[in-house]
Write an enzyme that holds these catalytic residues in place. Structure first.
Site, short mmCIF file in Angstrom:
data_model
loop_
_atom_site.label_atom_id
_atom_site.label_comp_id
_atom_site.label_asym_id
_atom_site.label_seq_id
_atom_site.Cartn_x
_atom_site.Cartn_y
_atom_site.Cartn_z
N ASP A 168 53.24 37.72 57.16
CA ASP A 168 52.53 36.58 57.75
C ASP A 168 52.46 36.79 59.25
O ASP A 168 52.76 37.88 59.76
CB ASP A 168 53.22 35.26 57.38
CG ASP A 168 54.52 35.05 58.15
OD1 ASP A 168 55.07 36.03 58.73
OD2 ASP A 168 54.98 33.90 58.20
N LYS A 210 49.92 38.51 49.62
CA LYS A 210 51.02 37.85 50.31
C LYS A 210 51.61 36.73 49.46
O LYS A 210 52.83 36.65 49.28
CB LYS A 210 50.53 37.28 51.65
CG LYS A 210 51.63 36.59 52.46
CD LYS A 210 51.12 36.17 53.82
CE LYS A 210 50.19 34.97 53.72
NZ LYS A 210 49.83 34.44 55.05
#
Length: 275
Positions: free
Chosen positions: A186, A167
């Protein structure tokens, strides 16, 4: 034998059915009609999928969507993203000016004592300060030792740095270099993807695969920013504002979205106490 002014059979043959002379080609045959030239048919454009059409509407609703971590370089963005784990961008933006004031680049941070960095983070209200201090000092040392102090531009190299996962790497690749290798998933992206029916999974890795399959690569970076903006401003976790949402007509979870995309409640602790 001709009567009066009646035309001869030869004259009749030379005239069309309406009485006008018929054109005659070679050998006495009428030339064939020229075939009409038709313009080449245009290949129809592939219509946008329902998710792509909904995303286009979200872009109109949030034209200013962007990464909300303040930064002036790819190095600052990388460190800020690592610090943002389990905390808010607002807090990170309060901490980083002090951190980068003391350690302005990778070489300066690489020379730092993790304990001193941890003390600074703690003083500024950052949680998990010791672990985050070790991560940012470690990644700075990795940048200096393996990349000449510069942030690498591939996911494979980024994820080798301490505290940098897929991420974080895609945040940096997308925002700093415009070349993400996936979609940042997220909590907001996860929640909205489930509510919009774009995925049935609650696992970030599978959600990313689903989103990558639905959207072209050119949308991957802005997709996450737009969903995050919408999640922070309209599609809240506990009380989503479906009545004021500009895409509620395209959302299968509209007006009951609070039941979709939220983490399951923790199981009771021994003795009956709730977490």
């Amino acid at each position: 034998m001709r009567r009066g002014n009646a035309p001869s059979s030869a004259e009749t043959a030379e005239r069309g059915l309406g009485g006008s002379p018929a054109p005659v080609g070679r050998g006495g045959r009428r030339p064939p009609k020229a075939a009409a030239v038709r313009p080449a048919a245009r290949k129809p454009r592939k219509p946008a999928s329902a998710p792509q059409a909904t995303f286009a509407r979200l872009r109109v609703l949030h034209p200013d969507a962007h990464c909300e971590l303040d930064h002036r370089s790819s190095f600052e963005l990388l460190v800020a993203t690592v610090l943002s784990a389990q905390t808010t961008d607002v807090l990170v933006n309060k901490v980083t000016p002090h951190l980068f004031g003391a350690y302005p680049d990778a070489r300066a941070l690489a020379r730092a004592d993790p304990a001193e960095v941890g003390a600074l983070l703690r003083r500024l209200g950052m949680g998990m300060f010791n672990q985050k201090a070790r991560n940012v000092v470690g990644l700075a040392r990795g940048l200096v030792e393996r990349h000449g102090g510069e942030v690498p531009r591939t996911l494979a190299e980024l994820v080798k740095l301490p505290g940098v996962g897929r991420k974080t790497a895609n945040v940096v690749l997308g925002v700093a270099f415009g070349a993400p290798e996936g979609v940042v998933v997220d909590t907001h992206v996860q929640r909205l993807s489930q509510r919009l029916g774009w995925t049935k999974s609650d696992k970030p890795e599978q959600i990313e695969r689903d989103l990558v399959a639905l959207f072209p690569q050119r949308d991957w970076d802005m997709l996450s920013h737009t969903l995050i903006f919408h999640g922070r401003r309209i599609c809240f976790a506990r009380k989503p504002a479906c009545g004021g949402c500009g895409i509620s007509d395209a959302c299968p979870s509209a007006f009951h979205a609070e039941n979709v995309g939220r983490k399951a409640p923790r199981s009771p602790r021994r003795g009956g106490a709730q977490a």
